[in-house]
Design an enzyme around this catalytic site. Structure first.
Site, PDB file in Angstrom:
ATOM      1  N   TRP A 179       0.835  -1.211   0.000  1.00  0.00           N
ATOM      2  CA  TRP A 179       0.000   0.000   0.000  1.00  0.00           C
ATOM      3  C   TRP A 179       0.865   1.255   0.000  1.00  0.00           C
ATOM      4  CZ3 TRP A 179      -1.796   2.976   4.703  1.00  0.00           C
ATOM      5  CH2 TRP A 179      -0.922   2.817   5.784  1.00  0.00           C
ATOM      6  N   ASP A 180       2.138   1.094   0.336  1.00  0.00           N
ATOM      7  CA  ASP A 180       3.081   2.213   0.349  1.00  0.00           C
ATOM      8  C   ASP A 180       3.011   3.014  -0.951  1.00  0.00           C
ATOM      9  OD1 ASP A 180       3.746   0.133   2.116  1.00  0.00           O
ATOM     10  OD2 ASP A 180       5.852   0.708   2.188  1.00  0.00           O
ATOM     11  N   GLU A 192       0.475  -2.926  12.638  1.00  0.00           N
ATOM     12  CA  GLU A 192       0.606  -4.378  12.567  1.00  0.00           C
ATOM     13  C   GLU A 192       0.970  -5.014  13.912  1.00  0.00           C
ATOM     14  OE1 GLU A 192       1.816  -4.698   7.864  1.00  0.00           O
ATOM     15  OE2 GLU A 192       3.390  -4.441   9.354  1.00  0.00           O
ATOM     16  N   LYS A 234       2.625  -0.002  16.646  1.00  0.00           N
ATOM     17  CA  LYS A 234       3.766   0.167  15.737  1.00  0.00           C
ATOM     18  C   LYS A 234       3.642   1.502  15.012  1.00  0.00           C
ATOM     19  CE  LYS A 234       6.068  -2.316  11.943  1.00  0.00           C
ATOM     20  NZ  LYS A 234       5.952  -3.471  11.013  1.00  0.00           N
ATOM     21  N   GLN A 235       2.437   1.788  14.574  1.00  0.00           N
ATOM     22  CA  GLN A 235       2.057   3.090  14.040  1.00  0.00           C
ATOM     23  C   GLN A 235       0.572   3.257  14.351  1.00  0.00           C
ATOM     24  OE1 GLN A 235       2.904   1.728   9.847  1.00  0.00           O
ATOM     25  NE2 GLN A 235       1.094   2.915   9.414  1.00  0.00           N
TER      26      GLN A 235
END
Length: 740
Positions: free
Chosen positions: A333-334, A473, A573-574
């Site tokens: 998706w980056d 994640e 993680k984010q």
């Protein structure tokens, strides 16, 4: 323009700088490995689209192709190495202005003789198949004997996996080396040709053995007289669209003869002209108290350019670009969320091609959805050339537990479907490209909407989305992930909008879509104004994360806790919600944005390279400008920071895109509102000016912002209606406005 510099030789950084100083042109990337060999050095040359499976049941790798940069250099019988003798001076520079990598060394051999060596190389921007290298050697004290062995080395592997069959090697007309290779499973042909030309003709011989086709050049060096060796390399593959009926072998030989005759300096001049055009059209300029800010932005733009295969819509941008083998070169998706925006606002045709990459693989996405029991299109979490799911089934072994954990991303990280749809909409809002939207765009929106409608299930008289993984994640298999639910809602809403716009009368999908929008559960802010990341996150226990925040990016928490333990705590993680606030800012009031930014940052380790820049954007929009600048600075250090192993397996492509995004969408605060371009600048105190080019709806603008004034110039195209600090203006020529 600043250069990226390495001013001393340190073997600990050998692979980091090999990634950082990659030369490329979107067709191929060549890691900045040293010409001479070192034990732990990872060489790498990658061509966009050339993937292969080592075995049938494994994911595809972006193939590490035969090396053409390596050289074994002997000076008076002593092998040149920076680990022997004495380094009297050393400097290596990647010139971002023209794409040339240069290394200057003054070296004293063990016998006391001094030699000056200059290594130069670049990937031609004006001819994507060409790599040019140049070596200049001067013996400073006395005449000397030099031997150089170089050529085409097909011993390269992907972490030990060999992907190529050597089909044919040959020497033509005494100087041209050519190797032809085929990938073992995907069947792609790669032809590589090289030749060497010396400023003084020496003795040359050739060998072919053990997958190496080499030239040995013996040369007498006169004292204090430079000897120059130019080596040209050319790469063609069976995927190339510009072969004009030739085979890759024929094309590589013809182009090599042409560029070898032109010579290094003439080729560099032409390539530099293309780079000059790039910087004129796309460079962001920052007047900052910290020079590093400009270097970081320039570096990110350079890398975004050289990793994007704009020549062919069948290819996309991997998570490491063309700089290394991390994530096997796969597309995530980056690309849509972090890399496409740069192209969309500077050269929209490239953004269109990246979206076409997804459209051309719609059948595979439809098949994946069907095989998982869903309707519509389920795009793979990791993609390569074929469009099939490429996510490995298991992660690496956890050295604490000794066990492999199953990778759940392919099974549950479905937000990529909405991410692609979101980018389709943003592309149209910027370009008004009806020809794309009527066909590719609308079909993508409809099929992704069908997926979400079938993905939702009934619960308590609502539709809910269960068992997913959001961008964070560290939190797996949860229900009603706020990011996923809101993005799915936006996906379906936009599909219905464009169906109406273009008169699509698919009544069944419309009815189901309206029912979905009416009934889908969207997590709302609680009494503390916090949007729950999912159904259970806010009820989970908290721990002190300060130690892990200090070591962000290392995933050190997984040394102290298992993945399952992390999953059951408020550890991110984010932050999914912060990402949601970035993508859909108009959905939430400012006080909700502020409180969620604060809350979720406290619970975020920032182990994801995508995290800090997104926090920078949301913080800037929320008025926390100096905090935003701190996030921005830290995001710039993900690859350019002091950690010697941060980029060994390649650069973090998405984080490089996010650096550009932080400047544009955070500090310039560019957005599209009501079909108009909107700016609401939030410059850090250390920046006195931020200037940049911008493409919007077919018009080209130049924007210059200070703390007190905005100057917007229409460079070309139609007049543009913009909104500046909430007031609308028509820009027909040059427009200036005081900001206070």
């Amino acid at each position: 323009m600043k250069k990226l510099e390495e001013n001393s030789f340190d073997p600990r950084y050998i692979n980091k700088f090999a990634s950082l100083m990659t030369v490329g042109n979107g067709y191929f990337g060549l890691r900045a490995s040293h010409e001479e060999n070192y034990v732990n050095q990872t060489r790498g040359m990658y061509v966009a689209g050339i993937y292969n499976k080592a075995t049938v049941n494994e994911p595809s790798d972006l193939v590490n192709l035969p090396d053409v940069a390596g050289m074994n250099i002997e000076l008076d019988g002593e092998v040149f190495s920076l680990l022997t003798g004495e380094i009297l001076s050393y400097k290596r520079q990647l010139n971002l202005e023209n794409g040339e990598l240069r290394r200057d060394i003054l070296w004293k051999s063990r016998t006391g003789s001094r030699f000056r060596l200059t290594f130069q190389r670049f990937a031609a921007k004006n001819d994507r198949h060409v790599l040019a290298t140049k070596l200049t050697v001067t013996s400073l004290d006395k005449p000397a004997q030099m031997k150089i062995v170089t050529g085409i080395d097909a011993q390269q592997t992907n972490f030990g996996r060999q992907h190529l069959i050597e089909e044919k090697v040959r020497v033509a007309e005494g100087d041209l080396l050519q190797g032809t290779y085929k990938t073992t499973e995907s069947g792609h042909t790669i032809a590589i040709a090289t030749c060497c030309t010396g400023s003084v003709k020496g003795e040359m011989s050739h060998t072919a053995k053990n997958r190496q086709l080499l030239s040995a050049i013996n040369q007498d060096l006169l004292a204090d007289t430079p000897f120059v060796l130019e080596k040209m390399g050319v790469i063609f593959t069976s995927l190339d669209g510009d072969l004009r009926g030739e085979s890759p072998e024929e094309a590589s030989e013809a182009v090599l003869r042409s560029c070898s005759a032109a010579g290094y300096d003439a080729l560099l001049h032409k390539s530099a002209g293309e780079w000059a055009q790039f910087w004129m059209e796309k460079r962001i300029k920052v007047a900052s108290t910290r020079d590093f800010d400009q270097l970081a932005i320039d570096f990110s733009l350079y890398q975004l350019e050289v990793m994007t295969p704009a020549h062919d819509e069948r290819f996309s941008v991997g998570a490491k670009g063309l700089t290394g083998e991390g994530y096997k070169g796969h597309v995530f998706w980056d690309t849509e969320i972090f890399i496409t925006p740069f192209h969309l606002y500077t050269e929209p045709e490239k953004a269109r091609k990246l979206l076409r990459y997804r459209y051309l693989r719609l059948k595979q996405a439809l098949d994946k959805a069907a095989s998982n029991g869903y309707e519509g299109a389920l795009f793979p979490w990791e993609s390569a050339f074929t469009g099939e799911e490429e996510t490995p089934e298991f992660a690496a072994i956890n050295i604490k537990t000794g066990k492999r954990q199953k990778v759940a991303s392919a099974l549950a990280e479905h937000h990529i479907v909405a991410d692609i749809a979101y980018t389709v909409v943003k592309y149209y809002q910027n370009t008004w490209d009806d020809s794309f939207m009527k066909k590719e765009g609308l079909e993508l929106l409809k099929e992704t909407s069908r997926f979400w409608i079938s993905r939702a299930v009934e619960e308590n008289d609502q539709l809910v989305i269960k068992d997913v993984i959001g961008p964070d994640e560290y939190t797996e298999h949860i229900d009603n992930n706020a990011f996923t639910n809101y993005m799915a809602w936006y996906n379906v809403e936009q599909a219905l909008f464009f169906m109406d716009k273009y008169g699509d009368d698919d009544r069944q999908l419309k009815d189901r879509g309206h029912e979905f929008l009416k009934r889908l559960y969207l997590p709302k802010a609680n009494d503390d104004k916090i949007i729950p990341q999912d159904d259970t996150f806010l009820s989970k226990p908290e721990i002190d994360l300060s130690r892990y925040k200090q070591a962000q990016g290392s995933q050190g928490i997984l040394m102290d806790y298992s993945r399952q333990e992390v999953n059951e705590m408020q550890i991110l993680k984010q932050a999914d919600v912060v990402m949601l606030l970035y993508l859909l800012p108009d959905v939430f009031p400012s006080d909700i944005i502020y409180e969620n930014l604060r809350y979720y940052e406290e619970h975020t380790i920032h182990d994801s390279s995508l995290s800090k820049a997104i926090h920078a954007i949301v913080a800037a929009r929320a008025g926390e400008i100096e905090k935003a600048y701190e996030f921005f600075q830290e995001s710039c250090l993900i690859d350019l920071g002091p950690n010697p192993q941060s980029s060994d397996e390649g650069l973090h492509a998405a984080s490089l895109g996010a650096i550009w995004m932080a400047a544009m969408f955070g500090f310039a605060n560019v957005s599209i509102k009501n079909q108009r371009l909107s700016l609401d600048p939030k410059l850090p105190s250390g920046w006195s000016e931020l200037a940049f080019p911008l493409n919007f709806q077919g018009s080209r603008l130049h924007v210059a912002l200070t703390h007190n004034q905005a100057v917007i110039t229409k460079v070309s195209g139609d007049d543009v209606c913009i909104e500046l600090n909430g007031t609308e203006f028509l820009v027909s020529d040059k427009f200036a406005m005081d900001l206070h």
